[in-house]
Design an enzyme around this catalytic site. Sequence first.
Site, PDB file in Angstrom:
ATOM      1  N   ASN A   9      46.584  51.083  39.740  1.00 16.05           N
ATOM      2  CA  ASN A   9      47.919  51.602  39.441  1.00 16.05           C
ATOM      3  C   ASN A   9      48.005  51.865  37.944  1.00 16.05           C
ATOM      4  OD1 ASN A   9      50.618  52.085  39.073  1.00 16.05           O
ATOM      5  ND2 ASN A   9      51.323  50.066  39.744  1.00 16.05           N
ATOM      6  N   TRP A  10      47.975  53.150  37.584  1.00 16.65           N
ATOM      7  CA  TRP A  10      47.945  53.509  36.159  1.00 16.65           C
ATOM      8  C   TRP A  10      49.329  53.402  35.509  1.00 16.65           C
ATOM      9  CZ3 TRP A  10      44.447  58.596  36.061  1.00 16.65           C
ATOM     10  CH2 TRP A  10      43.184  58.269  36.546  1.00 16.65           C
ATOM     11  N   LYS A  11      50.343  53.223  36.319  1.00 20.14           N
ATOM     12  CA  LYS A  11      51.729  53.136  35.815  1.00 20.14           C
ATOM     13  C   LYS A  11      52.036  54.335  34.908  1.00 20.14           C
ATOM     14  CE  LYS A  11      51.601  48.227  36.641  1.00 20.14           C
ATOM     15  NZ  LYS A  11      52.073  46.884  36.343  1.00 20.14           N
ATOM     16  N   HIS A  95      57.036  48.482  44.620  1.00 16.99           N
ATOM     17  CA  HIS A  95      56.405  47.776  43.497  1.00 16.99           C
ATOM     18  C   HIS A  95      57.486  46.975  42.768  1.00 16.99           C
ATOM     19  CE1 HIS A  95      54.490  46.965  39.676  1.00 16.99           C
ATOM     20  NE2 HIS A  95      53.337  47.154  40.308  1.00 16.99           N
ATOM     21  N   GLU A  97      58.124  46.521  39.783  1.00 13.54           N
ATOM     22  CA  GLU A  97      58.811  47.213  38.675  1.00 13.54           C
ATOM     23  C   GLU A  97      59.890  48.142  39.213  1.00 13.54           C
ATOM     24  OE1 GLU A  97      55.208  48.528  36.788  1.00 13.54           O
ATOM     25  OE2 GLU A  97      54.812  46.444  36.242  1.00 13.54           O
ATOM     26  N   GLU A 167      51.893  40.724  44.956  1.00  8.44           N
ATOM     27  CA  GLU A 167      51.867  40.770  43.491  1.00  8.44           C
ATOM     28  C   GLU A 167      52.948  39.839  42.954  1.00  8.44           C
ATOM     29  OE1 GLU A 167      50.033  44.593  41.830  1.00  8.44           O
ATOM     30  OE2 GLU A 167      52.075  45.104  42.341  1.00  8.44           O
ATOM     31  N   GLY A 173      51.064  42.023  34.405  1.00  9.82           N
ATOM     32  CA  GLY A 173      51.053  42.421  33.001  1.00  9.82           C
ATOM     33  C   GLY A 173      51.204  41.257  32.037  1.00  9.82           C
ATOM     34  N   SER A 208      47.384  40.850  36.991  1.00  8.83           N
ATOM     35  CA  SER A 208      46.412  40.464  35.956  1.00  8.83           C
ATOM     36  C   SER A 208      44.996  40.307  36.492  1.00  8.83           C
ATOM     37  CB  SER A 208      46.866  39.180  35.235  1.00  8.83           C
ATOM     38  OG  SER A 208      48.093  39.409  34.563  1.00  8.83           O
ATOM     39  N   GLY A 229      46.419  46.779  37.717  1.00  9.53           N
ATOM     40  CA  GLY A 229      47.228  47.555  36.777  1.00  9.53           C
ATOM     41  C   GLY A 229      46.439  47.854  35.519  1.00  9.53           C
ATOM     42  N   GLY A 230      46.723  47.099  34.460  1.00  4.49           N
ATOM     43  CA  GLY A 230      46.126  47.360  33.142  1.00  4.49           C
ATOM     44  C   GLY A 230      44.617  47.575  33.164  1.00  4.49           C
TER      45      GLY A 230
END
Length: 246
Positions: A9-11, A95, A97, A167, A173, A208, A229-230
């Site tokens: 997930n590149w957000k 998600h 977020e 998640e 994050g 993470s 993610g990151g």
Amino acid sequence: MAKPLIAGNWKMHGTAVEAAALARQLVENEHSCAAVQLVIFPPILHLGLVALELSGSSIALGAQNMSEHESGAFTGEVSADMLKEAGCTYTLVGHSERRTLFGEVDGTVADKFETAQRSGLVPILCVGETLQQRQQGLTLDVIAEQINTVREKVGLKNICSGVVAYEPVWAIGTGEVASPEQAQLVHRAIRELLGSSGVSTSLLYGGSVKASNAAELFAQPDIDGGLVGGASLEADEFLKIAQLMT
Ligand code: 13P
């Protein structure tokens, strides 16, 4: 049996040029993790460009979000059919977020899940508790509520033909990953909630995930893959994580 899924997930990161370059790096190296199904979720605006980079490869494309409506006067929204047309086969729904920053409630998430499946997209339903909910001992109740709202809307069979990603909000994050035991416990509870229809439903862990912690997580019996993610913004790191899922 379906290949394990590793999702990136590149957000809301990266320019179009960077998105294309990252996709290209993944395509050039996808042979290094042939046992795994990779799927990437670029920002919506870059989907077309990334789809071109992925053509001929086995890496799948997904959307980070979509409208629960099929079409109509919904300014700023993107429909499931539009995402399919752009080359997506997956979409994230719910998600954390979206839930915490954009007010998406369980009912909306259920509507999105249904719309996605009706359009032929595979929804990845994201669930997870906040730190406060965990500290109050509510983790499994929260997860059950999030899953059951979707189940009431679409039925058990349909939820089981999608994907569920656990998640924990406190692990997203933050660099603070759930321990393999904590993650397994929740994954097992989700598996039990889905019953016999969910035996082969893919349950992903996200929060993470890095190459340095993925092996232990993926070794858990009810963790079938990862939602990253990151660490998915670096091709090498993302591919390393995927190689650990075998
Ligand atoms: P991080 O891997 O950056 O914690 O993000 C997880 C996530 O939200 C994936 O959807």
